[in-house]
Design a protein around this motif. Sequence first.
Motif, PDB file in Angstrom:
ATOM      1  N   GLU A  63       0.814  -1.219   0.000  1.00 27.03           N
ATOM      2  CA  GLU A  63       0.000   0.000   0.000  1.00 27.03           C
ATOM      3  C   GLU A  63       0.846   1.266   0.000  1.00 27.03           C
ATOM      4  O   GLU A  63       0.306   2.372   0.034  1.00 27.03           O
ATOM      5  N   SER A  64       2.152   1.127  -0.030  1.00 29.20           N
ATOM      6  CA  SER A  64       3.042   2.282   0.027  1.00 29.20           C
ATOM      7  C   SER A  64       3.683   2.545  -1.321  1.00 29.20           C
ATOM      8  O   SER A  64       4.093   1.620  -2.028  1.00 29.20           O
ATOM      9  N   ALA A  65       3.778   3.820  -1.669  1.00 30.60           N
ATOM     10  CA  ALA A  65       4.550   4.252  -2.834  1.00 30.60           C
ATOM     11  C   ALA A  65       5.848   4.873  -2.341  1.00 30.60           C
ATOM     12  O   ALA A  65       5.889   5.477  -1.258  1.00 30.60           O
ATOM     13  N   TRP A  66       6.915   4.704  -3.116  1.00 29.90           N
ATOM     14  CA  TRP A  66       8.190   5.279  -2.712  1.00 29.90           C
ATOM     15  C   TRP A  66       8.844   5.978  -3.899  1.00 29.90           C
ATOM     16  O   TRP A  66       8.615   5.634  -5.058  1.00 29.90           O
ATOM     17  N   THR A 119      26.580  14.487   3.379  1.00 25.08           N
ATOM     18  CA  THR A 119      25.420  13.849   2.754  1.00 25.08           C
ATOM     19  C   THR A 119      25.372  14.051   1.245  1.00 25.08           C
ATOM     20  O   THR A 119      24.417  13.604   0.599  1.00 25.08           O
ATOM     21  N   HIS A 120      26.388  14.712   0.671  1.00 22.97           N
ATOM     22  CA  HIS A 120      26.396  14.887  -0.788  1.00 22.97           C
ATOM     23  C   HIS A 120      26.411  13.520  -1.464  1.00 22.97           C
ATOM     24  O   HIS A 120      27.230  12.656  -1.155  1.00 22.97           O
ATOM     25  N   GLY A 121      25.481  13.297  -2.375  1.00 23.86           N
ATOM     26  CA  GLY A 121      25.372  12.031  -3.071  1.00 23.86           C
ATOM     27  C   GLY A 121      24.558  10.973  -2.348  1.00 23.86           C
ATOM     28  O   GLY A 121      24.385   9.861  -2.873  1.00 23.86           O
ATOM     29  N   ALA A 122      24.048  11.305  -1.169  1.00 16.71           N
ATOM     30  CA  ALA A 122      23.256  10.323  -0.416  1.00 16.71           C
ATOM     31  C   ALA A 122      21.914  10.074  -1.114  1.00 16.71           C
ATOM     32  O   ALA A 122      21.349  10.961  -1.758  1.00 16.71           O
ATOM     33  N   LEU A 123      21.425   8.849  -0.974  1.00 18.00           N
ATOM     34  CA  LEU A 123      20.134   8.468  -1.552  1.00 18.00           C
ATOM     35  C   LEU A 123      19.054   8.651  -0.499  1.00 18.00           C
ATOM     36  O   LEU A 123      19.047   7.973   0.535  1.00 18.00           O
ATOM     37  N   ILE A 124      18.135   9.568  -0.771  1.00 19.61           N
ATOM     38  CA  ILE A 124      17.075   9.905   0.181  1.00 19.61           C
ATOM     39  C   ILE A 124      15.754   9.394  -0.373  1.00 19.61           C
ATOM     40  O   ILE A 124      15.323   9.801  -1.459  1.00 19.61           O
ATOM     41  N   THR A 125      15.120   8.520   0.386  1.00 17.78           N
ATOM     42  CA  THR A 125      13.899   7.869  -0.058  1.00 17.78           C
ATOM     43  C   THR A 125      12.736   8.259   0.847  1.00 17.78           C
ATOM     44  O   THR A 125      12.882   8.307   2.075  1.00 17.78           O
ATOM     45  N   ALA A 126      11.597   8.546   0.241  1.00 18.19           N
ATOM     46  CA  ALA A 126      10.352   8.772   0.975  1.00 18.19           C
ATOM     47  C   ALA A 126       9.373   7.669   0.599  1.00 18.19           C
ATOM     48  O   ALA A 126       9.092   7.452  -0.581  1.00 18.19           O
ATOM     49  N   SER A 127       8.887   6.979   1.601  1.00 18.54           N
ATOM     50  CA  SER A 127       7.839   5.974   1.416  1.00 18.54           C
ATOM     51  C   SER A 127       6.558   6.521   2.032  1.00 18.54           C
ATOM     52  O   SER A 127       6.567   6.944   3.198  1.00 18.54           O
ATOM     53  N   VAL A 128       5.487   6.549   1.243  1.00 12.40           N
ATOM     54  CA  VAL A 128       4.257   7.198   1.687  1.00 12.40           C
ATOM     55  C   VAL A 128       3.086   6.229   1.548  1.00 12.40           C
ATOM     56  O   VAL A 128       2.949   5.540   0.541  1.00 12.40           O
ATOM     57  N   ARG A 129       2.248   6.209   2.587  1.00 12.16           N
ATOM     58  CA  ARG A 129       0.982   5.464   2.490  1.00 12.16           C
ATOM     59  C   ARG A 129      -0.122   6.300   3.105  1.00 12.16           C
ATOM     60  O   ARG A 129       0.134   7.242   3.869  1.00 12.16           O
TER      61      ARG A 129
END
Length: 361
Positions: free
Chosen positions: A62-65, A79-89
């Motif tokens: 049920e989550s989109a990321w 944090t330069h180049g870091a992968l930042i992910t948001a998972s939303v439901r």
Amino acid sequence: MKKDRERPPLRRGWTTGSCATAAAKSAWSWLQTGQFPDPVTISLPNQRQVSFALDGCGQVGESAWARVVKDAGDDPDVTHGALITASVRRGVAGEGVTFMAGDGVGVVTRPGLPLPPGAPAINPVPRRMITNALMEVTPQGADAIVTISIENGEALARQTLNPRLGIMGGLSILGTTGIVVPFSCSAWIDTIHRGIDVARASGLTHIAGSTGSTSEACVKALYDLPDAALIEMGDFVGGMLKYLRQHPVPHLTIAGGIAKMTKLAQGHLDLHSSRTLADPGSLAIMAERLGVTSEIREGMRRANTVLEAFQRANHPALGDLIAAEAASVTRACLAPSDIAVDVIVTDREGRIVGRSAPRPA
């Protein structure tokens, strides 16, 4: 200098808060419209519109990321180049946006920060940015659970002051403007302020501001201070003192090397080598007060550095005099706050070469 030889202006970048906002908005859009905007446009706190390309996106249950690569511009940001992910439901109707710490994002464990203990380390401005971005997709309201993750965030956090501030398990989602200004002192000064807040909230009565790791280790051992009492002020003694004047503690120790403490003794509140220079001549004037001969003082004035001038003086009380003068400048900056002050001067090996007498608490 010829035009083509001039240095180009330093490139600005984006905060972790801006990157997390873009990822969250794209993921929320998928849940609402079936599309991941790429690039995705967000509003910064000043209402400027900026766009971010996605590094990846998808749906799990049920989550989109969605994921964004942090670009800090020309700033030496860990944090330069870091992968930042948001998972939303989708969340419970009427509860608004709830924030969760995913892998690599820290959790607050001490009082004194803008967030209570137990909260994910997603600062207030990024929270507002994310909430506003989601409501740009659903103006009628956004009831969502947003989880932010940073790949390798726990390892990266060890290179920051987060553990000392009581933010454990990863990095913070930061930013007040959404923009990273290269070599800006604002982030460092903000960290100094938060360190003071944590120390005060922890009930500590004695804190120490140090210019670097050598002087910090010295003052920690001398006073047996806990990590929460140690403020890495770097060159920004002025930023620390101005905040302490409004948010005092009973006792302050300042510790630093010979050159930087000589600058403070001269009245400089910015100790960076590119902005203020320690003057060997002023050290020679101090040495005169101690009875150092004119011949030695003249050699001090000709010295290339303050350290060389200090070594030429070869007087056991000169370090104490530097510390006393620096303490006097510090007390003047803190007035009218009645904070007990002492200053410690160290050499490059961490030995104490000067110390002012602390005022009675």
